[in-house]
Enzyme design. Structure first.
Site, PDB file in Angstrom:
ATOM      1  N   GLU A 148     -22.875  19.631 -21.182  1.00 45.66           N
ATOM      2  CA  GLU A 148     -22.578  20.820 -20.375  1.00 45.66           C
ATOM      3  C   GLU A 148     -23.820  21.253 -19.620  1.00 45.66           C
ATOM      4  O   GLU A 148     -24.936  21.140 -20.131  1.00 45.66           O
ATOM      5  CB  GLU A 148     -22.156  21.978 -21.299  1.00 45.66           C
ATOM      6  N   ASP A 149     -23.635  21.779 -18.429  1.00 45.61           N
ATOM      7  CA  ASP A 149     -24.750  22.353 -17.694  1.00 45.61           C
ATOM      8  C   ASP A 149     -25.166  23.666 -18.330  1.00 45.61           C
ATOM      9  O   ASP A 149     -26.339  23.928 -18.532  1.00 45.61           O
ATOM     10  CB  ASP A 149     -24.411  22.550 -16.212  1.00 45.61           C
ATOM     11  N   ASP A 155     -21.968  29.697 -21.748  1.00 46.96           N
ATOM     12  CA  ASP A 155     -22.056  31.154 -21.821  1.00 46.96           C
ATOM     13  C   ASP A 155     -20.980  31.666 -22.773  1.00 46.96           C
ATOM     14  O   ASP A 155     -21.230  31.755 -23.956  1.00 46.96           O
ATOM     15  CB  ASP A 155     -22.072  31.820 -20.436  1.00 46.96           C
ATOM     16  N   LYS A 202     -26.640  30.749 -23.053  1.00 51.85           N
ATOM     17  CA  LYS A 202     -26.763  32.200 -22.958  1.00 51.85           C
ATOM     18  C   LYS A 202     -26.266  32.824 -24.261  1.00 51.85           C
ATOM     19  O   LYS A 202     -25.087  33.132 -24.396  1.00 51.85           O
ATOM     20  CB  LYS A 202     -25.925  32.741 -21.800  1.00 51.85           C
ATOM     21  N   ASP A 257     -23.249  26.174  -9.360  1.00 50.85           N
ATOM     22  CA  ASP A 257     -22.916  26.679  -8.037  1.00 50.85           C
ATOM     23  C   ASP A 257     -22.452  28.131  -8.044  1.00 50.85           C
ATOM     24  O   ASP A 257     -22.171  28.710  -9.094  1.00 50.85           O
ATOM     25  CB  ASP A 257     -21.795  25.835  -7.433  1.00 50.85           C
ATOM     26  N   ARG A 299     -25.229  23.675  -5.606  1.00 50.60           N
ATOM     27  CA  ARG A 299     -25.360  22.585  -6.589  1.00 50.60           C
ATOM     28  C   ARG A 299     -26.523  21.643  -6.243  1.00 50.60           C
ATOM     29  O   ARG A 299     -27.118  21.054  -7.124  1.00 50.60           O
ATOM     30  CB  ARG A 299     -24.073  21.767  -6.673  1.00 50.60           C
TER      31      ARG A 299
END
Length: 179
Positions: free
Chosen positions: A99-100, A103, A131, A159, A165
């Protein structure tokens, strides 16, 4: 400063910081999967740059696949996750979800449910950004590049409504108080 659509973003993390974090994650994963051939499951669109760089540092045999999910609209999570592109057959495989950013955890929860139905041998979660203030789930995040505050960020695959991106560094949403 970067302007995307109607919002302004200010510099937050540089390329060197990102690469150091990714290299450290790759070393941890390489050690943990030393005698295995995991499949790295990149979550599109955001994780494509992270996964690309992670693979440059990963030492060992592995495979790569992708899945595409949607949960964001603008700068906030919709709370709903929909699958737009499946990952293929993962039954019996050791999977590393890439995962980027994590959250709320809604996307991860959805992916894990799919993987458990598929009958994967094991799964672990790797995220470039985490996060903790926003995280609402109990799934362990096994590999974390950087813990960050609960602010909206763009760049390096992330993005804002389709833009940003391709920025090679990370920018965070400029606070209205900064004006």
């Amino acid at each position: 400063m970067v302007k995307l659509h109607d919002l302004e973003f200010e510099p937050y993390l540089d390329q060197n910081t990102l690469q150091q974090s990714i290299k450290k994650l790759a070393e941890q994963i390489s050690a943990d999967y030393d005698s295995k051939t995991p499949i790295f499951l990149g979550i599109l669109n955001g994780a494509f740059m992270f996964l690309s760089d992670l693979m440059k540092y990963y030492e060992g045999d592995c495979e790569i696949s992708f899945t595409k999910l949607a949960s964001y609209e603008g700068t906030s999570s919709t709370g709903e996750v929909s699958t737009l592109l499946g990952a293929g057959n993962l039954k019996g495989r050791d999977v590393i979800i890439v995962e980027d950013i994590v959250d709320t955890g809604n996307t991860l929860e959805h992916i894990v449910q799919v993987l458990e139905k598929e009958g994967v041998a094991s799964y672990k979660i790797a995220s470039l950004f985490f996060k903790p203030e926003a995280y609402k789930k109990s799934l362990p995040i096994d590999y974390i590049g950087l813990e960050i505050p609960n602010k909206f960020i763009v760049g390096y695959g992330l993005d804002y409504n389709g833009l940003g991106r391709n920025i090679s560094e990370i920018y965070q949403l400029k606070s209205k108080l900064d004006d």
